[in-house]
Scaffold this motif. Structure first.
Motif, PDB file in Angstrom:
ATOM      1  N   ILE A  25       0.592  -1.299   0.238  1.00 28.86           N
ATOM      2  CA  ILE A  25       0.352  -0.147   0.190  1.00 28.86           C
ATOM      3  C   ILE A  25       0.927   1.359   0.158  1.00 28.86           C
ATOM      4  O   ILE A  25       0.735   2.444  -0.088  1.00 28.86           O
ATOM      5  CB  ILE A  25      -0.491  -0.161   1.498  1.00 28.86           C
ATOM      6  CG1 ILE A  25      -1.689   1.164   1.077  1.00 28.86           C
ATOM      7  CG2 ILE A  25      -0.413   0.280   2.381  1.00 28.86           C
ATOM      8  CD1 ILE A  25      -3.063   1.358   2.261  1.00 28.86           C
ATOM      9  N   THR A  26       2.253   1.108   0.329  1.00 22.47           N
ATOM     10  CA  THR A  26       3.086   2.257   0.320  1.00 22.47           C
ATOM     11  C   THR A  26       3.835   2.742  -0.602  1.00 22.47           C
ATOM     12  O   THR A  26       4.119   3.931  -1.100  1.00 22.47           O
ATOM     13  CB  THR A  26       4.347   1.953   1.723  1.00 22.47           C
ATOM     14  OG1 THR A  26       4.817   1.265   1.309  1.00 22.47           O
ATOM     15  CG2 THR A  26       3.658   2.306   2.709  1.00 22.47           C
TER      16      THR A  26
ATOM     17  N   ILE B  27       0.846   7.574   2.884  1.00 24.48           N
ATOM     18  CA  ILE B  27      -0.903   6.750   3.832  1.00 24.48           C
ATOM     19  C   ILE B  27      -0.737   7.593   5.058  1.00 24.48           C
ATOM     20  O   ILE B  27       0.026   8.226   5.677  1.00 24.48           O
ATOM     21  CB  ILE B  27      -0.687   5.376   3.859  1.00 24.48           C
ATOM     22  CG1 ILE B  27       0.425   4.649   4.495  1.00 24.48           C
ATOM     23  CG2 ILE B  27      -0.490   5.057   2.056  1.00 24.48           C
ATOM     24  CD1 ILE B  27       0.086   3.493   4.770  1.00 24.48           C
TER      25      ILE B  27
ATOM     26  N   ILE C 154      -8.034   4.101   6.187  1.00 23.13           N
ATOM     27  CA  ILE C 154      -6.838   4.482   5.582  1.00 23.13           C
ATOM     28  C   ILE C 154      -7.483   5.829   4.310  1.00 23.13           C
ATOM     29  O   ILE C 154      -7.942   5.596   3.222  1.00 23.13           O
ATOM     30  CB  ILE C 154      -5.918   3.326   4.869  1.00 23.13           C
ATOM     31  CG1 ILE C 154      -6.093   2.562   6.126  1.00 23.13           C
ATOM     32  CG2 ILE C 154      -5.149   3.473   4.798  1.00 23.13           C
ATOM     33  CD1 ILE C 154      -5.752   1.040   5.773  1.00 23.13           C
TER      34      ILE C 154
ATOM     35  N   ILE D   9      -5.045   7.229   1.371  1.00 24.80           N
ATOM     36  CA  ILE D   9      -4.142   6.832   0.313  1.00 24.80           C
ATOM     37  C   ILE D   9      -3.801   8.623  -0.447  1.00 24.80           C
ATOM     38  O   ILE D   9      -4.888   8.310  -1.655  1.00 24.80           O
ATOM     39  CB  ILE D   9      -4.020   6.035  -0.385  1.00 24.80           C
ATOM     40  CG1 ILE D   9      -4.319   4.346   0.811  1.00 24.80           C
ATOM     41  CG2 ILE D   9      -2.813   5.659  -1.438  1.00 24.80           C
ATOM     42  CD1 ILE D   9      -4.177   3.918  -0.341  1.00 24.80           C
TER      43      ILE D   9
ATOM     44  N   TYR E 296      -6.772  11.208  -4.261  1.00 28.79           N
ATOM     45  CA  TYR E 296      -6.827  10.304  -2.483  1.00 28.79           C
ATOM     46  C   TYR E 296      -7.841   9.729  -2.799  1.00 28.79           C
ATOM     47  O   TYR E 296      -8.864   9.514  -3.534  1.00 28.79           O
ATOM     48  CB  TYR E 296      -6.497  11.303  -1.457  1.00 28.79           C
ATOM     49  CG  TYR E 296      -7.623  11.994  -0.871  1.00 28.79           C
ATOM     50  CD1 TYR E 296      -8.621  11.385  -0.473  1.00 28.79           C
ATOM     51  CD2 TYR E 296      -8.221  13.500  -1.205  1.00 28.79           C
ATOM     52  CE1 TYR E 296      -9.979  12.019   0.399  1.00 28.79           C
ATOM     53  CE2 TYR E 296      -9.246  14.357  -1.315  1.00 28.79           C
ATOM     54  CZ  TYR E 296      -9.939  13.201  -0.321  1.00 28.79           C
ATOM     55  OH  TYR E 296     -11.402  14.679  -0.259  1.00 28.79           O
TER      56      TYR E 296
END
Length: 158
Positions: free
Chosen positions: A84-85, A90, A102, A104, A111
């Motif tokens: 996910i990074t 994040i 979350i 992002i 986003y």
């Protein structure tokens, strides 16, 4: 005498079951104080499209800096890995017992907000994509808990 022995065995079995239930309820109480990521860290989830062979695996991690990882296959032959990074900056907005939310950041004006919740063996993921502050896409999909190991997946070469 035989009937008395059977009753003692049954009583022993019932006692062991009662002790197991009490110890399970203590574990549940301990789980109640854990955050979503702590409680579900290390669990693996799967979504598959049998007709096309497409599949997605997601592993929830217990740390907020990398809350989950995914493996995607479009045809079932090999998988692309993504943390996910890798998708942007994040921020974990909420990490309570029952859900994690979350954000992002994917660009200057884009986003996504992901909300993950678990009910039994089902992981529900609600994904909202925003552009210029406006909601552009809102979808929910579900994954099933699996014992499959992502380390066993064949990664696609480039």
């Amino acid at each position: 005498m035989k009937a008395i022995m059977l009753k003692f065995r049954a009583l022993g079995l019932l006692t062991m079951m009662a002790l197991a239930l009490f110890s399970c309820s203590d574990d549940d109480d301990n789980d109640a104080s854990k955050s979503f990521l702590e409680k579900h860290g290390g669990t693996v989830w799967k979504f598959e499209e049998p007709v096309s062979g497409a599949a997605i695996y997601a592993q929830i991690n217990s740390i907020e800096s990398n809350p989950f990882e995914i493996w995607i296959s479009f045809d079932g032959t090999c998988f692309f890995y993504e943390s996910i990074t890798d998708t942007g900056n994040i921020e974990v907005l909420e990490n309570t017992e029952n859900k994690v939310v979350i954000r992002i950041d994917e660009g200057a004006t884009e986003y996504s907000i992901l909300q993950l919740t678990v009910t039994g063996d089902v992981l529900a993921v609600n994904s909202k994509f925003y552009e210029d502050g406006q909601l552009e896409d809102d979808e929910t999909f579900v994954l099933q808990r699996t014992n499959d190991n992502p380390d066993d997946l064949v990664e696609c070469g480039f």
